[in-house]
Design a protein around this motif. Structure first.
Motif, PDB file in Angstrom:
ATOM      1  N   VAL A  79       1.000  -1.241   0.137  1.00  0.00           N
ATOM      2  CA  VAL A  79       0.042  -0.109  -0.052  1.00  0.00           C
ATOM      3  C   VAL A  79       0.950   1.325  -0.079  1.00  0.00           C
ATOM      4  O   VAL A  79       1.714   1.282   0.757  1.00  0.00           O
ATOM      5  CB  VAL A  79      -0.891   0.063   1.383  1.00  0.00           C
ATOM      6  N   HIS A  80       0.418   2.091  -0.808  1.00  0.00           N
ATOM      7  CA  HIS A  80       1.241   3.544  -0.509  1.00  0.00           C
ATOM      8  C   HIS A  80       0.711   4.358   0.329  1.00  0.00           C
ATOM      9  O   HIS A  80      -0.668   4.551   0.409  1.00  0.00           O
ATOM     10  CB  HIS A  80       1.600   3.987  -2.163  1.00  0.00           C
ATOM     11  N   ILE A  81       1.430   5.337   1.214  1.00  0.00           N
ATOM     12  CA  ILE A  81       0.828   5.690   2.123  1.00  0.00           C
ATOM     13  C   ILE A  81       0.855   7.356   1.714  1.00  0.00           C
ATOM     14  O   ILE A  81       0.352   8.333   2.819  1.00  0.00           O
ATOM     15  CB  ILE A  81       1.582   5.714   3.453  1.00  0.00           C
ATOM     16  N   SER A 110     -10.040   6.669   0.168  1.00  0.00           N
ATOM     17  CA  SER A 110     -10.116   5.811  -0.856  1.00  0.00           C
ATOM     18  C   SER A 110      -8.723   5.395  -1.659  1.00  0.00           C
ATOM     19  O   SER A 110      -8.667   4.182  -1.786  1.00  0.00           O
ATOM     20  CB  SER A 110     -10.972   6.377  -1.765  1.00  0.00           C
ATOM     21  N   ASP A 111      -7.879   6.511  -1.830  1.00  0.00           N
ATOM     22  CA  ASP A 111      -6.640   6.436  -2.312  1.00  0.00           C
ATOM     23  C   ASP A 111      -5.370   6.559  -1.124  1.00  0.00           C
ATOM     24  O   ASP A 111      -5.088   7.796  -1.431  1.00  0.00           O
ATOM     25  CB  ASP A 111      -6.422   7.072  -3.448  1.00  0.00           C
ATOM     26  N   ILE A 112      -4.672   5.550  -0.529  1.00  0.00           N
ATOM     27  CA  ILE A 112      -5.562   4.126  -0.394  1.00  0.00           C
ATOM     28  C   ILE A 112      -5.042   3.924   0.844  1.00  0.00           C
ATOM     29  O   ILE A 112      -4.723   2.684   1.339  1.00  0.00           O
ATOM     30  CB  ILE A 112      -4.938   3.168  -1.495  1.00  0.00           C
ATOM     31  N   LYS A 113      -5.227   4.984   1.926  1.00  0.00           N
ATOM     32  CA  LYS A 113      -5.058   4.553   3.369  1.00  0.00           C
ATOM     33  C   LYS A 113      -6.080   3.811   3.762  1.00  0.00           C
ATOM     34  O   LYS A 113      -5.675   3.056   4.819  1.00  0.00           O
ATOM     35  CB  LYS A 113      -5.085   5.825   4.161  1.00  0.00           C
ATOM     36  N   ASP A 138       5.812   7.960  -1.692  1.00  0.00           N
ATOM     37  CA  ASP A 138       6.075   8.536  -3.052  1.00  0.00           C
ATOM     38  C   ASP A 138       5.539   7.782  -4.307  1.00  0.00           C
ATOM     39  O   ASP A 138       6.103   7.442  -5.046  1.00  0.00           O
ATOM     40  CB  ASP A 138       7.704   8.572  -2.945  1.00  0.00           C
ATOM     41  N   GLU A 139       4.293   7.513  -4.160  1.00  0.00           N
ATOM     42  CA  GLU A 139       3.736   6.940  -5.160  1.00  0.00           C
ATOM     43  C   GLU A 139       2.789   7.838  -5.935  1.00  0.00           C
ATOM     44  O   GLU A 139       2.992   7.754  -7.331  1.00  0.00           O
ATOM     45  CB  GLU A 139       2.691   5.770  -4.780  1.00  0.00           C
ATOM     46  N   GLU A 140       2.400   8.884  -5.594  1.00  0.00           N
ATOM     47  CA  GLU A 140       1.481   9.835  -6.191  1.00  0.00           C
ATOM     48  C   GLU A 140       2.258  10.614  -7.119  1.00  0.00           C
ATOM     49  O   GLU A 140       1.633  11.225  -8.185  1.00  0.00           O
ATOM     50  CB  GLU A 140       0.828  10.848  -5.303  1.00  0.00           C
ATOM     51  N   ALA A 141       3.559  10.985  -6.924  1.00  0.00           N
ATOM     52  CA  ALA A 141       4.294  11.649  -8.005  1.00  0.00           C
ATOM     53  C   ALA A 141       5.759  11.126  -8.098  1.00  0.00           C
ATOM     54  O   ALA A 141       6.190  11.449  -6.812  1.00  0.00           O
ATOM     55  CB  ALA A 141       4.408  13.252  -7.573  1.00  0.00           C
ATOM     56  N   CYS A 164      -2.315  -2.357  -3.418  1.00  0.00           N
ATOM     57  CA  CYS A 164      -3.467  -1.955  -3.155  1.00  0.00           C
ATOM     58  C   CYS A 164      -3.921  -0.426  -3.669  1.00  0.00           C
ATOM     59  O   CYS A 164      -3.149   0.371  -3.446  1.00  0.00           O
ATOM     60  CB  CYS A 164      -3.621  -1.921  -1.494  1.00  0.00           C
ATOM     61  N   GLU A 165      -4.760  -0.295  -4.586  1.00  0.00           N
ATOM     62  CA  GLU A 165      -5.294   0.863  -5.403  1.00  0.00           C
ATOM     63  C   GLU A 165      -6.680   0.663  -5.231  1.00  0.00           C
ATOM     64  O   GLU A 165      -7.195  -0.283  -5.451  1.00  0.00           O
ATOM     65  CB  GLU A 165      -4.453   1.181  -6.720  1.00  0.00           C
ATOM     66  N   PRO A 166      -7.173   1.905  -5.432  1.00  0.00           N
ATOM     67  CA  PRO A 166      -9.142   1.929  -5.544  1.00  0.00           C
ATOM     68  C   PRO A 166      -9.612   1.161  -6.658  1.00  0.00           C
ATOM     69  O   PRO A 166      -9.623   1.804  -7.827  1.00  0.00           O
ATOM     70  CB  PRO A 166      -9.271   3.297  -5.132  1.00  0.00           C
ATOM     71  N   THR A 167      -9.954  -0.118  -6.652  1.00  0.00           N
ATOM     72  CA  THR A 167     -10.693  -0.795  -7.721  1.00  0.00           C
ATOM     73  C   THR A 167     -11.893  -1.117  -7.321  1.00  0.00           C
ATOM     74  O   THR A 167     -12.281  -1.982  -8.089  1.00  0.00           O
ATOM     75  CB  THR A 167      -9.762  -2.106  -8.011  1.00  0.00           C
TER      76      THR A 167
HETATM   77 ZN   LIG Z   1      -3.157   5.416  -5.198  1.00  0.00          ZN
END
Ligand SMILES: [Zn+2]
Length: 367
Positions: A79-81, A110-113, A138-141, A164-167
């Motif tokens: 999971v990215h935090i 939702s994204d993605i805590k 550091d996933e979002e950018a 884990c990402e919102p699917t």
């Molecule tokens: Zn995400």
């Protein structure tokens, strides 16, 4: 729903604390959040708990990750935090979890805590077996943390991963890559009476963009539905000129999203060639060059994940894990319509469903 809410109480407590951490990518404190997560994970007696700070480029503060390992892990939950910026339009503090009937609101729910909280909640009921949990920044950018983790070798031996990402708790099996470039043209500038002989940076920048537009047009039929075309985007063109002033600099920010199976390095080379065709002294900065993603072998998951299998409209770090040889899927609570927007939320029944799946993975169902 009340029954679910009571069952989920510890998960929601975790989520409240996670949302309260400001982990907006580039400005928030991802290191502090990871330290808190490491403390939370340590309560579930992992055999190894690896906590690392990772420096980032472009002036961004350090990010971090924590990797908890039980036994000899074959499967990984990631999971990215970090989150995107909160933006305008919230009806409450974005960093405060707000419970409303059958959903909870807050930045990153939702994204993605929500998924990170669900994994911590699941650890309270499952006995982890040959599994690893990776909570990373550091996933979002930029995505500079995941390559550092892969380079470290800590994931050697991992065969399957759930990113884990919102699917909407569906199984994501493919998505496009992402290639973004900043191209600058410069010249001495001057009075526009000299413009027939002086370098014309803005003309070069617009020629580059127009030729990239032709490239876009030439590739509209490239690939297979739902990933046809390259999604070439001319995002921004700026200069310091005026109608009677030759600019000294002009810059263009552009991107494309190569479909699954395509080669991002070849697209990057094409984009560089187009930039140089407008002017050979173009200064080129590749912002990101991320490969597309396709699950290597979906059958390894479908026995356990019986939800719908879907293609995804966004890039994820499953791409990097897949490039490293790991068979990955994308799966998590919430969806894109609820994320990256004011009053972001995740539905409790989604959290509940995801937590049950994560508990299975923790218990060794993919190991
Ligand atoms: Zn995400």
């Amino acid at each position: 729903m009340l029954v679910i809410a009571e069952f989920m109480r510890s998960t929601l407590d975790y989520l409240r604390d996670l949302v309260a951490f400001d982990t907006r990518n580039g400005t928030g404190d991802e290191v502090a959040c990871v330290a808190w997560l490491a403390e939370a994970l340590s309560r579930f007696a992992p055999d190894q708990l690896i906590i690392k700070t990772v420096p980032r480029s472009r002036g961004k503060p350090d990010s971090a990750y924590v990797l908890a390992i039980w036994g000899a892990p074959k499967a990984l939950l990631n999971v990215h935090i970090d989150t995107v910026p909160s933006g305008e339009g919230w009806t409450a503090d974005p960093l405060e979890l707000v419970e409303r009937e059958d959903r909870v609101h807050g930045l990153g729910t939702s994204d993605i805590k929500g998924a990170a909280a669900a994994i911590l909640g699941a650890l309270g009921t499952a006995t982890p077996r040959n599994v690893a949990v990776l909570l990373s920044g550091d996933e979002e950018a930029g995505s500079e943390v995941m390559p550092a983790i892969i380079r470290s070798g800590y994931l050697d031996g991992i065969e399957r991963a759930v990113v884990c990402e919102p699917t909407s708790c569906r199984v994501g099996r493919a998505h496009r890559g992402m290639l973004a470039m900043h191209v600058r043209y410069t010249g001495p500038g001057g009075h526009s009476s000299l413009s027939d002989t002086v370098a014309a940076p803005l003309l070069s920048a617009t020629q580059f963009c127009a030729r990239l537009g032709d490239y876009r047009q030439d590739h509209l039929d490239f690939g297979v539905d739902p990933f046809k075309g390259l999604c070439v985007n001319i995002g921004e063109v700026t200069s310091d000129g005026a109608y009677n002033v030759i600019p000294t600099t002009a810059s263009a920010k552009v991107s494309m999203r190569p479909p699954p199976g395509d080669h991002v390095a070849a697209r990057e080379a094409d984009m560089v060639a187009i930039a140089r065709s407008a002017s050979p002294d173009a200064e080129i900065d590749t912002i990101v060059a991320f490969a597309p993603f396709a699950t290597r072998d979906i059958s390894a998951f479908t026995g356990m994940f019986d939800e719908a299998v879907v293609d995804l409209p966004y890039w994820t770090e499953a791409s990097m894990l897949s490039q490293a040889g790991i068979n990955a899927i994308v799966y998590g609570p919430g969806n894109l319509e609820q994320a990256h927007r004011p009053d972001e939320y995740v539905a409790l029944d989604q959290l509940y469903a995801a937590q049950a799946r994560y508990a299975q993975v923790l218990g060794g169902a993919l190991s």
